[in-house]
Design an enzyme around this catalytic site. Sequence first.
Site, PDB file in Angstrom:
ATOM      1  NE  ARG A 289      -6.659   3.383   3.314  1.00 35.51           N
ATOM      2  CZ  ARG A 289      -7.753   3.936   3.799  1.00 35.51           C
ATOM      3  NH1 ARG A 289      -7.957   3.955   5.104  1.00 35.51           N
ATOM      4  NH2 ARG A 289      -8.645   4.483   2.997  1.00 35.51           N
TER       5      ARG A 289
ATOM      6  CB  THR B 178     -13.557   9.303  -0.434  1.00 42.23           C
ATOM      7  OG1 THR B 178     -14.729   9.616   0.316  1.00 42.23           O
ATOM      8  CG2 THR B 178     -12.387  10.069   0.134  1.00 42.23           C
TER       9      THR B 178
ATOM     10  CB  THR C  30     -12.125  12.598   4.535  1.00 40.39           C
ATOM     11  OG1 THR C  30     -12.103  12.812   5.954  1.00 40.39           O
ATOM     12  CG2 THR C  30     -11.621  11.200   4.239  1.00 40.39           C
TER      13      THR C  30
ATOM     14  NE  ARG D 246     -12.236   2.520  -3.027  1.00 41.88           N
ATOM     15  CZ  ARG D 246     -11.535   2.831  -1.946  1.00 41.88           C
ATOM     16  NH1 ARG D 246     -12.039   2.565  -0.749  1.00 41.88           N
ATOM     17  NH2 ARG D 246     -10.350   3.393  -2.050  1.00 41.88           N
TER      18      ARG D 246
ATOM     19  CB  SER E  21      -8.262   6.437   7.148  1.00 41.64           C
ATOM     20  OG  SER E  21      -7.853   7.356   6.152  1.00 41.64           O
TER      21      SER E  21
ATOM     22  CG  HIS F   9      -9.277   0.292   3.419  1.00 41.69           C
ATOM     23  ND1 HIS F   9      -9.420   1.338   2.537  1.00 41.69           N
ATOM     24  CD2 HIS F   9     -10.317   0.390   4.277  1.00 41.69           C
ATOM     25  CE1 HIS F   9     -10.481   2.043   2.854  1.00 41.69           C
ATOM     26  NE2 HIS F   9     -11.051   1.496   3.914  1.00 41.69           N
TER      27      HIS F   9
ATOM     28  CE  LYS G 108      -6.838   6.601  -6.597  1.00 42.41           C
ATOM     29  NZ  LYS G 108      -6.154   6.905  -5.312  1.00 42.41           N
TER      30      LYS G 108
ATOM     31  NE  ARG H  35     -14.399   4.937   8.346  1.00 35.12           N
ATOM     32  CZ  ARG H  35     -13.676   4.732   7.265  1.00 35.12           C
ATOM     33  NH1 ARG H  35     -13.213   5.777   6.583  1.00 35.12           N
ATOM     34  NH2 ARG H  35     -13.420   3.518   6.840  1.00 35.12           N
TER      35      ARG H  35
ATOM     36  CD  GLU I  74      -7.021  11.252   3.943  1.00 34.36           C
ATOM     37  OE1 GLU I  74      -7.777  12.090   3.443  1.00 34.36           O
ATOM     38  OE2 GLU I  74      -6.975  10.062   3.577  1.00 34.36           O
TER      39      GLU I  74
END
Length: 542
Positions: A281, A17, A343, A21, A364, A113, A125, A495, A362
């Site tokens: 965030r 997404t 998402t 990672r 999140s 996060h 990214k 989720r 979002e």
Amino acid sequence: MIETVATKPFDDQKPGTSGLRKKVAHFSQPHYAENFLQSIFDVAERGPGATLVIGGDGRYFNRPVIEKAIRMAAANGFGRVVVGQNGLLSTPAASHLIRQRKAAGGIVLSASHNPGGPDGDFGIKYNIGNGGPAPEAITEATFKRSRTLQEYKISDAPAPDLSVVGETTIEAMVVEVVDPVADYAELMQTLFDFGKIRALIAGGFTLSFDAMHAVTGPYAKTILEGLLGAPEGTVVNGVPLEDFGGGHPDPNAVHAAELIARMMGPDAPDFGAASDGDGDRNLIVGRGIVVSPSDSLAMLAADIQRAPGYTQGITGIARSMPTSQAADRVAAKRGVKLYETPTGWKFFGNLLDAGMVTICGEESAGTGSDHVREKDGLWAVLLWLNILADRKESVKAVVEGHWQEFGRTYYQRHDYEEIDSKAAEGLMGSLRDRLASMSGQRFGTLVVSEADDFSYKDPIDGSISTGQGVRILFSGGARIVFRLSGTGTKGATLRVYIERFEPDAAKHDIAPQEALSELIDTADVIGEITKRTGRSAPDVIT
């Protein structure tokens, strides 16, 4: 001198997404980071002598990868690299720099996060020229290239001293080290009424910002304590650390428990906030009340015109599919369009570029606007402060007033972390197999009205994204959503999103767990969560 280094492809460099990672140990394999960077450079569009922005959240392993990225950019024909001092750039600040410098793109080094340190997570990214995350066409091309890569290019020159602001050269490329905060802070002053917020704070309004030992520490210190005059100590955990001080830099009720306890205490400040590892965030807390991210999006959209940068109001709102439908009711009342996307912030980019939306969010804990092409934690904090200064009300009063006008959307996200990947895939496969027969089924008082696997057709470029999450909709508007997260690095994260609308203000004081209790039980029955994962309860509820 430019070296061409022989390598072999890795088969696991498919971006999720928000980029690629993995655990630090995985990224530390010889050639692993270099291969992925070269794959990006090989497929990303750029003109001769293009500019590249590079920065990260300061987590463990950032510095050596930034140095490699600079040396590889020089070997791959870039004319200039703009890098944050000490390698630091919050994700929204990187997006702003890409746009401001008209760069071809940017390398953002972060796992957002996720935890840091030698045993933690790391990520790379790529953001494109509009400042936003690379769309799926580019991430897919990057993965395809990584499967065939046989060599990468890198300069043998040492990387410059990233602690010193100024310009140096590697090969024919200029390396410009910049203050990571200055341009971002200047942008914020064009969007918000700093004078009104300063007066609010000078008048006795108190606040606490938890930077979680992540990248926003220097930004919050400069803006909140410097430009806005909040007392020293307003920003806590403000020094970025490679392991985030041993904490988990995720601004939610579990990992920001210290802030929430402070805000629920007898001597609580008027306003509390936190941000995550890379600064995109946010968590918003008032005295005695936690504002859910979905509610925050709706409330900011409803009042955004109070900030000088948004006096014309909004052209539209975009939210990710799992985000609650609270923003939909604001869009309807304001007479603007609501866009429901998969998402991932990359899905908002085309809508923002086309001027079709002003604010996005979002569940999140990500909120942002058309000022950059990323979610932006401090931006959300400053907009809240601007609204509070203009309305001259408490956070709790703003929240309750919004519920009175638009109704309350009860909402929770249940995360089941690091579950067996095969079990998770089996759970989702079983749900998809049963979708066609689910309509009309009754679960207690709940009757399924519709069930589907969410797909999205981009209204700008016509691209289609499928398999984005299973939605179970019930008569009366309640819903349950199941999806697997793409941000973890170990096992799978399931989720489950649970939502119910309550228009009756007399019922707005019910605890979310009680208001959603039947839906929570039904989610376990429909998803067979306990049976398939062995988990009797989620690891995190937000």
